[in-house]
Motif scaffolding. Structure first.
Motif, PDB file in Angstrom:
ATOM      1  N   ALA A 140       0.833  -1.205   0.000  1.00  0.00           N
ATOM      2  CA  ALA A 140       0.000   0.000   0.000  1.00  0.00           C
ATOM      3  C   ALA A 140       0.869   1.256   0.000  1.00  0.00           C
ATOM      4  CB  ALA A 140      -0.947  -0.010   1.195  1.00  0.00           C
ATOM      5  N   LEU A 141       1.918   1.261   0.794  1.00  0.00           N
ATOM      6  CA  LEU A 141       2.830   2.421   0.831  1.00  0.00           C
ATOM      7  C   LEU A 141       3.526   2.633  -0.511  1.00  0.00           C
ATOM      8  CD1 LEU A 141       4.398   2.122   4.398  1.00  0.00           C
ATOM      9  CD2 LEU A 141       2.807   3.855   3.571  1.00  0.00           C
ATOM     10  N   LEU A 142       3.935   1.551  -1.120  1.00  0.00           N
ATOM     11  CA  LEU A 142       4.586   1.669  -2.422  1.00  0.00           C
ATOM     12  C   LEU A 142       3.620   2.192  -3.485  1.00  0.00           C
ATOM     13  CD1 LEU A 142       6.869  -1.493  -2.570  1.00  0.00           C
ATOM     14  CD2 LEU A 142       7.579   0.897  -2.426  1.00  0.00           C
ATOM     15  N   LEU A 143       2.394   1.688  -3.465  1.00  0.00           N
ATOM     16  CA  LEU A 143       1.389   2.177  -4.407  1.00  0.00           C
ATOM     17  C   LEU A 143       1.138   3.666  -4.181  1.00  0.00           C
ATOM     18  CD1 LEU A 143      -1.186  -0.760  -4.505  1.00  0.00           C
ATOM     19  CD2 LEU A 143       0.280   0.037  -6.375  1.00  0.00           C
ATOM     20  N   TYR A 144       1.023   4.073  -2.937  1.00  0.00           N
ATOM     21  CA  TYR A 144       0.808   5.491  -2.640  1.00  0.00           C
ATOM     22  C   TYR A 144       2.014   6.326  -3.064  1.00  0.00           C
ATOM     23  CZ  TYR A 144      -0.242   9.809  -0.243  1.00  0.00           C
ATOM     24  OH  TYR A 144      -0.475  11.127   0.027  1.00  0.00           O
ATOM     25  N   ARG A 156       0.840  13.067  -4.328  1.00  0.00           N
ATOM     26  CA  ARG A 156       2.182  13.647  -4.351  1.00  0.00           C
ATOM     27  C   ARG A 156       3.229  12.579  -4.655  1.00  0.00           C
ATOM     28  NH1 ARG A 156       2.122  18.758  -0.883  1.00  0.00           N
ATOM     29  NH2 ARG A 156      -0.087  19.009  -0.497  1.00  0.00           N
ATOM     30  N   GLY A 157       2.850  11.660  -5.485  1.00  0.00           N
ATOM     31  CA  GLY A 157       3.713  10.540  -5.806  1.00  0.00           C
ATOM     32  C   GLY A 157       4.764  10.878  -6.855  1.00  0.00           C
ATOM     33  N   ILE A 158       5.567   9.918  -7.145  1.00  0.00           N
ATOM     34  CA  ILE A 158       6.677  10.081  -8.081  1.00  0.00           C
ATOM     35  C   ILE A 158       6.174  10.411  -9.485  1.00  0.00           C
ATOM     36  CG2 ILE A 158       8.564   8.856  -9.222  1.00  0.00           C
ATOM     37  CD1 ILE A 158       9.031   7.403  -6.554  1.00  0.00           C
ATOM     38  N   ILE A 159       5.092   9.767  -9.924  1.00  0.00           N
ATOM     39  CA  ILE A 159       4.572  10.023 -11.268  1.00  0.00           C
ATOM     40  C   ILE A 159       4.081  11.466 -11.369  1.00  0.00           C
ATOM     41  CG2 ILE A 159       2.742   9.414 -12.898  1.00  0.00           C
ATOM     42  CD1 ILE A 159       3.060   6.501 -11.918  1.00  0.00           C
TER      43      ILE A 159
END
Length: 102
Positions: free
Chosen positions: A13-17, A23-26
């Motif tokens: 879940a943390l990785l998906l977020y 405010r994610g990498i994408i």
């Protein structure tokens, strides 16, 4: 065993977020692309301003340049000069298209 599944789910879940969240990498990379496009526009406009400032300085300081600019813009000539007005092919296409639509 239950704790391992819980930890795995929490990490997933943390990785998906991290990648897909607000405010994610994408999103960060999308914002960087937008910023770079605007920076390019700013750089182009800055160059345009510098060019216009150089031309303004020439207009203010060089009477010959000012005279040549006026003659070119107003299609004027000095006595003894020949004046040739060249039409742009695109202008002819636009004027023909406008005449056909009327």
């Amino acid at each position: 065993m239950k704790h391992n599944i819980l930890y795995f789910g929490l990490v997933a879940a943390l990785l998906l977020y991290l990648f897909f969240g607000n405010r994610g990498i994408i999103e960060y990379h999308n914002l960087l692309e937008i910023r770079n496009r605007y920076q390019q526009k700013v750089d182009n406009l800055t160059e345009s301003i510098k060019s216009l400032e150089r031309e303004l300085m020439l207009i203010r300081q060089d009477e010959e340049y000012l005279e040549a600019l006026i003659r070119r813009e107003l299609n004027m000539k000095k006595p003894g000069e020949d004046l040739y007005i060249l039409k742009d092919k695109n202008e002819d296409l636009h004027s023909n298209r406008d005449n056909k639509s009327n």
